[in-house]
Structure formats: structure tokens, C-alpha cells
Design an enzyme around this catalytic site. Structure first.
Site, PDB file in Angstrom:
ATOM      1  N   ASP A  72       1.038  17.644 -28.378  1.00  6.54           N
ATOM      2  CA  ASP A  72       1.349  17.867 -27.034  1.00  6.54           C
ATOM      3  C   ASP A  72       2.667  17.934 -26.670  1.00  6.54           C
ATOM      4  O   ASP A  72       3.771  17.557 -27.705  1.00  6.54           O
ATOM      5  CB  ASP A  72       0.649  16.868 -26.152  1.00  6.54           C
ATOM      6  CG  ASP A  72       0.698  15.696 -26.649  1.00  6.54           C
ATOM      7  OD1 ASP A  72       1.579  15.185 -27.261  1.00  6.54           O
ATOM      8  OD2 ASP A  72      -0.497  14.691 -26.299  1.00  6.54           O
ATOM      9  N   ASP A 141      -7.847   4.574 -21.758  1.00  5.11           N
ATOM     10  CA  ASP A 141      -8.791   5.246 -21.302  1.00  5.11           C
ATOM     11  C   ASP A 141      -9.650   6.230 -21.988  1.00  5.11           C
ATOM     12  O   ASP A 141     -10.336   6.858 -21.647  1.00  5.11           O
ATOM     13  CB  ASP A 141      -8.449   5.919 -19.890  1.00  5.11           C
ATOM     14  CG  ASP A 141      -7.330   7.067 -19.994  1.00  5.11           C
ATOM     15  OD1 ASP A 141      -6.896   7.461 -21.284  1.00  5.11           O
ATOM     16  OD2 ASP A 141      -7.053   7.479 -19.207  1.00  5.11           O
ATOM     17  N   HIS A 143      -8.580   8.703 -23.454  1.00  4.56           N
ATOM     18  CA  HIS A 143      -8.053  10.242 -23.951  1.00  4.56           C
ATOM     19  C   HIS A 143      -7.346  10.417 -25.322  1.00  4.56           C
ATOM     20  O   HIS A 143      -6.533   9.692 -25.686  1.00  4.56           O
ATOM     21  CB  HIS A 143      -7.187  10.605 -22.814  1.00  4.56           C
ATOM     22  CG  HIS A 143      -5.673   9.999 -22.979  1.00  4.56           C
ATOM     23  ND1 HIS A 143      -5.380   8.856 -22.092  1.00  4.56           N
ATOM     24  CD2 HIS A 143      -4.727  10.490 -23.653  1.00  4.56           C
ATOM     25  CE1 HIS A 143      -4.001   8.644 -22.303  1.00  4.56           C
ATOM     26  NE2 HIS A 143      -3.529   9.569 -23.303  1.00  4.56           N
ATOM     27  N   GLU A 148      -7.153  13.953 -20.637  1.00  9.42           N
ATOM     28  CA  GLU A 148      -7.549  12.840 -19.729  1.00  9.42           C
ATOM     29  C   GLU A 148      -8.921  12.926 -19.256  1.00  9.42           C
ATOM     30  O   GLU A 148      -9.726  13.789 -19.726  1.00  9.42           O
ATOM     31  CB  GLU A 148      -6.654  12.852 -18.803  1.00  9.42           C
ATOM     32  CG  GLU A 148      -5.125  12.494 -19.061  1.00  9.42           C
ATOM     33  CD  GLU A 148      -4.097  12.090 -18.114  1.00  9.42           C
ATOM     34  OE1 GLU A 148      -4.125  13.020 -17.241  1.00  9.42           O
ATOM     35  OE2 GLU A 148      -3.184  11.295 -18.457  1.00  9.42           O
TER      36      GLU A 148
END
Length: 291
Positions: A72, A141, A143, A148
Site C-alpha cells: 500500500d 482490528d 486488517h 479495514e
């Protein structure tokens, strides 16, 4: 799916780096048949990169015939910005090894046509024959990359609006100023990662324990995108003890017992790099009680 548990983050990082080294050496990359490696940013892979750099310096490993694709990049952040992922990768990894500049692939978050850039990235991955091994880390979380909670399990490389919690968490890298944190990113999709022939995830720290538990002990869930690797035919998670705090005791014992059986009863020489039995006849000689 394999779960490898090590005492601390450092030993988990070394195991991961050593595994990647062995996979590259086993593959035997050449200019005509390069090893294609997917790479993450973040805190978890930093010690992995340090070990890989050391392997290169010790002349144990070369990256001359390795092609990389990063996960990313922020949108609108200059490449030379200290918090860009371009800067991160060169500072922590690329400038310390013998990888060819033309073999480094990173998303361009400053191009005019972002959608075209995402498609170009997918096309380039396909052109080189797909990713052999994708290394990944995760957020608390669950991801993976910037996929996400709520991201499609079939998502491809795309423009992603970052959740407010992510923006707040990343503010610490921008002097605590939320306004300076990019709100958009380009990211590979969940399917881009799971299309790789092998996926290795490194997870360290108690703050990742819930995410690990969701990935290991519950079903595939788009609210915990790392759980998609449950469906992958060749996936491995390497974690430290702190990351197992939310797992059931029997789960931890189960995965540790697999390693114990492989080491003590089957024998390391009879186990392939990916954990498969490489030689049944040799195993029979090692322990007749198993047949």
C-alpha cells in the site's frame, strides 16, 4: 493453516526472515524465473527486514533475482516524505540489499488517475506470473494492508478511504496533527494477497491478541479481513506468546504439539519447508512406531 508460536517478537521475526530466506534459496531464482515477494510496512515487519538485511550482508542470501510488490501507499503524500511507505521501505530494507531498482514495485499515490494506477499494479503482478510469497502484518482490528473492517474478501487493488480510527492512530506519525494524516490510500485487495501462492503473516504483541483469536478460532469474517487466509491452501502465521493471550489454552497446545511431533517423532529432515511430509520411507526409518 500453520500457526508458529515463538517466545517473543524477536524470535518470531527471526523465524519469519529465516523462512523467507529458505524459500528463496529453495526456489533458486534466476533472471528468467525470479522470486516474486509481496511486502508490508508497519512495525511488525521491521525486525524481519533487519534479519533479511543481515542475511544479505553475511552473503547467505541475494535479492538480485527477487521482484517485490508492496501492499500500500498513502494518496497525496510525496514519495520523499518521511512517513511515506516509499521512504519506509528504502530506509528499512531496499537500500541495504542488492535488489535491482527496476524490480521494486510500489503504488504511486501521487498519480493523476488513481484507478488506472491500481489496475496497472494488478496487471504488473499478473505479467510477472503472480506473487510467490506475500508477507503481511495486521492491525489490532485484524486488517491486512489497508483492507479495514468491512472490506470485501474479493477486493482487488483500489483506492481506499481510511477509517477515522486509522487516521487517529496514524496521527502519532504526523506530530499528533490529524489534519496532516492522509485520508486516502492505495492498497492491494484481500484477493490480491490471497492470490499469492503462499501467505505468511507475522503478528506480535498483546494488542494484536484479539485479532489473532478472531483469525484462528472463528470463521471467515469481512470485519476481520486477515481471517481470509483460513481459505488459503498454503498460509502460515508466525506470532509471539503475547499475541496468543486471547486464544484458548487448547488451541495454543494444539499448534505447539504439531511442531513437537514434527521435531521429535517425525524428524526435521523428513518435513518439507511448508510443513508437509517430504519422505515417507525416511520417516518410517526414523520412527517405526508411527506406521
Amino acid at each position: 493453516m500453520r500457526l508458529i508460536i515463538r517466545d517473543d517478537q524477536e524470535s518470531a521475526a527471526y523465524y519469519t526472515a529465516n523462512y523467507i530466506k529458505k524459500r528463496i534459496l529453495e526456489f533458486g531464482p534466476t533472471s528468467e524465473r525470479p522470486f516474486v515477494l509481496g511486502l508490508p510496512t508497519g512495525s511488525s515487519p521491521i525486525p524481519v527486514y533487519k534479519h533479511l538485511v543481515q542475511f544479505y550482508k553475511n552473503k547467505e542470501l541475494s535479492f538480485e533475482h527477487v521482484i517485490t510488490f508492496n501492499m500500500d501507499e498513502y494518496v497525496g503524500l510525496p514519495r520523499d516524505h518521511p512517513e511515506s511507505y516509499h521512504t519506509f521501505m528504502f530506509s528499512n530494507f531496499f537500500k541495504h540489499i542488492d535488489i535491482k531498482p527496476e524490480n521494486i514495485n510500489m503504488l504511486n499515490g501521487n498519480c493523476e488517475e488513481l484507478q488506472n494506477e491500481c489496475q496497472r499494479y494488478e496487471d504488473e503482478i499478473a505479467r510477472v506470473g503472480g506473487i510467490e510469497l506475500f508477507l503481511g502484518g495486521i492491525g489490532p482490528d485484524g486488517h491486512i494492508a489497508f483492507n479495514e473492517p468491512g472490506s470485501s474478501m474479493k477486493s482487488r487493488t483500489r483506492v481506499k478511504t481510511l477509517a477515522y480510527e486509522t487516521v487517529l492512530a496514524n496521527a502519532r506519525f504526523f506530530g499528533g496533527d490529524v489534519n496532516k494524516v492522509p485520508k486516502l490510500a492505495l492498497t492491494v485487495g484481500v484477493a490480491t494477497v490471497t492470490d499469492a501462492r503462499e501467505v505468511v503473516i507475522i503478528i506480535a504483541g498483546a494488542h494484536k491478541a484479539i485479532a489473532l483469536a478472531k483469525c484462528i478460532e472463528e470463521g471467515v469474517n469481512h470485519m476481520w479481513t486477515v481471517s481470509a487466509i483460513q481459505l488459503h491452501p498454503s498460509a502460515m502465521i508466525v506470532c509471539d506468546e503475547d499475541a496468543t493471550l486471547e486464544l484458548h489454552v487448547k488451541t495454543v497446545r494444539y499448534f505447539k504439539s504439531i511442531e513437537q511431533v514434527q521435531e521429535q517423532l517425525i524428524g526435521r529432515d523428513n518435513i518439507g519447508l511448508k510443513g508437509s511430509i517430504s519422505s515417507l520411507s525416511a520417516m518410517n526409518k526414523t520412527s517405526g512406531s508411527l506406521v
